[in-house]
Design a protein around this motif. Structure first.
Motif, PDB file in Angstrom:
ATOM      1  N   ASN A   1       4.405 -11.985 -10.267  1.00  0.00           N
ATOM      2  CA  ASN A   1       5.408 -10.936 -10.413  1.00  0.00           C
ATOM      3  C   ASN A   1       6.740 -11.464  -9.877  1.00  0.00           C
ATOM      4  N   ARG A   2       7.735 -11.572 -10.754  1.00  0.00           N
ATOM      5  CA  ARG A   2       8.995 -12.211 -10.375  1.00  0.00           C
ATOM      6  C   ARG A   2       9.698 -11.466  -9.250  1.00  0.00           C
ATOM      7  N   ALA A   3       9.628 -10.145  -9.278  1.00  0.00           N
ATOM      8  CA  ALA A   3      10.296  -9.379  -8.224  1.00  0.00           C
ATOM      9  C   ALA A   3       9.664  -9.681  -6.873  1.00  0.00           C
ATOM     10  N   TRP A   4       8.353  -9.745  -6.829  1.00  0.00           N
ATOM     11  CA  TRP A   4       7.664 -10.071  -5.580  1.00  0.00           C
ATOM     12  C   TRP A   4       7.928 -11.519  -5.189  1.00  0.00           C
ATOM     13  N   ALA A   5       7.953 -12.417  -6.179  1.00  0.00           N
ATOM     14  CA  ALA A   5       8.207 -13.824  -5.883  1.00  0.00           C
ATOM     15  C   ALA A   5       9.593 -14.010  -5.258  1.00  0.00           C
TER      16      ALA A   5
ATOM     17  N   LEU B   1       0.808 -16.092  -3.687  1.00  0.00           N
ATOM     18  CA  LEU B   1      -0.617 -15.855  -3.858  1.00  0.00           C
ATOM     19  C   LEU B   1      -1.405 -16.626  -2.804  1.00  0.00           C
ATOM     20  N   GLN B   2      -2.621 -16.148  -2.538  1.00  0.00           N
ATOM     21  CA  GLN B   2      -3.524 -16.825  -1.622  1.00  0.00           C
ATOM     22  C   GLN B   2      -4.880 -16.995  -2.295  1.00  0.00           C
ATOM     23  N   ARG B   3      -5.634 -17.954  -1.824  1.00  0.00           N
ATOM     24  CA  ARG B   3      -6.988 -18.154  -2.321  1.00  0.00           C
ATOM     25  C   ARG B   3      -7.878 -18.558  -1.151  1.00  0.00           C
TER      26      ARG B   3
END
Length: 486
Positions: free
Chosen positions: A214-218, A224-226
């Motif tokens: 999500n560009r706004a969140w970026a 992201l996490q894994r």
């Protein structure tokens, strides 16, 4: 000459002194109640959810500004009540600030005359407004709603209907959001194998997985996490599964972990498990590790669900409570491809789920009083055991097979069955001779055998408490019959 208002109200053209006096009183009362002439004191109510990164300060500010614009020229706000992080589905009595507003409204010395709402869709859900209207009317409180442009008047056609419609729209918004989120999480799990948040399982740690799609969140820096293997705890998880596959019981595995002083999950990550004690491994902890399908390397979602149950079916206005329940495996959402390193193979995980400890009885060993004896020291049910080739019962006072005895705790208590059975008929006679209604179903035509007495006690839901100090048995019945056994 004009016709007095009182004459019009009574449908007559009478214009005498009495009608003129009544008309003057009506005009005085109208002027006294005119909001333009008497400034009203308002209590402001607003609400904001903490989801979707909503800012409580900003939300309160725009709701307060909207309320002030609504009551401009009619009065001022003298009290504020603003709920943060409480769902609109909760009735007012279960929201802290709304409940405080209701309490202040019912007080004899309240300092406000009316209530102004910042946003009706945030304040009312479903039919909540219709439920609250009688209470507002009882205390003579007018409720001003921005969507109505003023005070809600149930006597005006359309006011209450519009508020009900707004409540339905608010309810529909929640339902649509829930469906949209669940659908998105299903796709993200199944197709993308994305980590969806929460505490990482024991044996894993979180690592960076790149910028958020999500560009706004970026732009806000969200990434992201894994899941990745934790070098300290991952071998422990592998050992737990290996021991279980080798046929060892969950209790034995738990004892081995505690004897080796291996930190339990809450002790290994105390910051993310502040709500847990971290004292040691328990049977439940080991069992949850063995039942977690994410150790296969697949991302799994929807293992739990939230059910909404009525708090009181006799009073639906109290709303619902959230109850967490486990879903069956056929309801899980599983990623189509591996999402993180596996700690156990899928065939081994499935094999572990079908393992059950063998619980075969020993031929000739029968415990007539199993489940009927309680410890007089701690109140727990005594365990069945075998002592000197005879059936017996013991209490370890809360010690489980996963923990050792407490240094300051009482010693284990043992009681042989052949010390109890000869005294059961006498205790039975005392029980059946009482006049309490609970004892009437226990009465029989003849004295039953010890086997029949045990069966009838069990059917009646009664237990016997053994006091080792004075060696007595006390029946858990209203008569509290007691008999010495030694």
């Amino acid at each position: 000459m004009s016709t007095p208002l009182s004459a019009l109200a009574h449908g007559t053209s009478y214009a005498g002194p009495l009608a003129a006096w009544a008309d003057t009183c009506a005009q005085r009362r109208t002027k006294a109640d005119d909001p333009q002439r008497r400034a009203l004191r308002f209590a402001f109510y607003g609400r904001v959810s903490t989801e979707d990164h909503q800012d409580p300060a900003t939300s309160r500010a725009w709701q307060l500004l909207q309320a002030q614009s609504l009551i401009a020229g009619h009065g001022r706000i003298v009290a504020e009540f603003f709920d943060i992080g409480h769902s609109r589905t909760l009735p007012w009595a279960r929201r802290p600030e709304a409940a405080a507003l209701l309490a202040a409204m019912a007080g004899p010395d309240r300092d406000f005359d009316a209530i102004v709402i910042g946003s009706s869709e945030r304040a009312f859900h479903g039919s909540q407004f219709s439920v609250m209207v009688p209470l507002f009317e009882h205390y003579g409180i007018a409720v001003w709603i921005p969507e109505l442009g003023g005070a809600a008047d149930p006597e005006i056609a359309g006011h209450e209907e519009l508020m009900v419609l707004l409540g339905i729209l608010a309810k529909r918004e929640i339902a649509r959001t829930r469906i949209r989120v669940r659908t998105a999480m299903t796709v993200q799990t199944r197709e993308q194998g994305r980590y969806l948040g929460g505490r990482p399982p024991y044996g894993y740690r979180l690592v960076d997985a790149g910028p958020h799609p999500n560009r706004a969140w970026a732009r806000r820096g969200v990434r992201l996490q894994r899941l990745d293997l934790d070098p300290e705890s991952a071998p422990i998880v592998r050992w737990i599964f290996a021991q279980r596959l080798a046929g060892h019981s969950i209790a034995r595995i738990t004892r081995g972990l505690n004897d080796a002083a291996i930190p339990c999950p809450s002790a290994a990550d105390p910051e993310r498990n502040a709500h847990r004690s971290g004292e040691g491994w328990t049977l439940t902890t080991v069992r949850s590790v063995l039942a977690n399908p994410r150790y296969t390397g697949r991302q799994v979602w929807n293992r739990q669900r939230t059910d909404h149950e009525l708090i009181d079916p006799g009073n639906t206005t109290l709303g619902h409570r959230d109850v967490m329940r486990w879903n069956t495996p056929d309801e899980w959402v599983i990623s189509t491809a591996p999402a993180h390193p596996a700690l156990v193979s899928e065939p081994d995980f499935v094999a572990v789920q079908s393992l059950r400890a063998a619980r075969e009885g020993v031929p000739g060993r029968v415990h007539l009083l199993a489940g009927l004896l309680r410890c007089g020291l701690c109140g727990r049910l005594m365990d069945s055991c075998w002592s000197h080739d005879r059936p017996a019962y013991r209490c370890r006072h809360g010690r489980s097979s996963a923990t050792g005895p407490r240094p300051d705790g009482p010693r284990n208590m043992y009681l042989r069955e052949d010390h109890i059975l000869p005294h059961l008929p006498a205790l039975w006679i005392r029980l059946t001779n009482t006049d309490h209604p609970q004892s009437r179903p226990l009465r029989g035509q003849s004295l039953p055998t010890t086997e029949e007495i045990a069966a009838r006690l069990r059917a009646a839901g009664l237990t016997l408490t053994y006091d080792p100090a004075d060696r007595t048995l006390t029946a858990d019945a209203p008569s509290r019959e007691r008999i010495a056994i030694g």
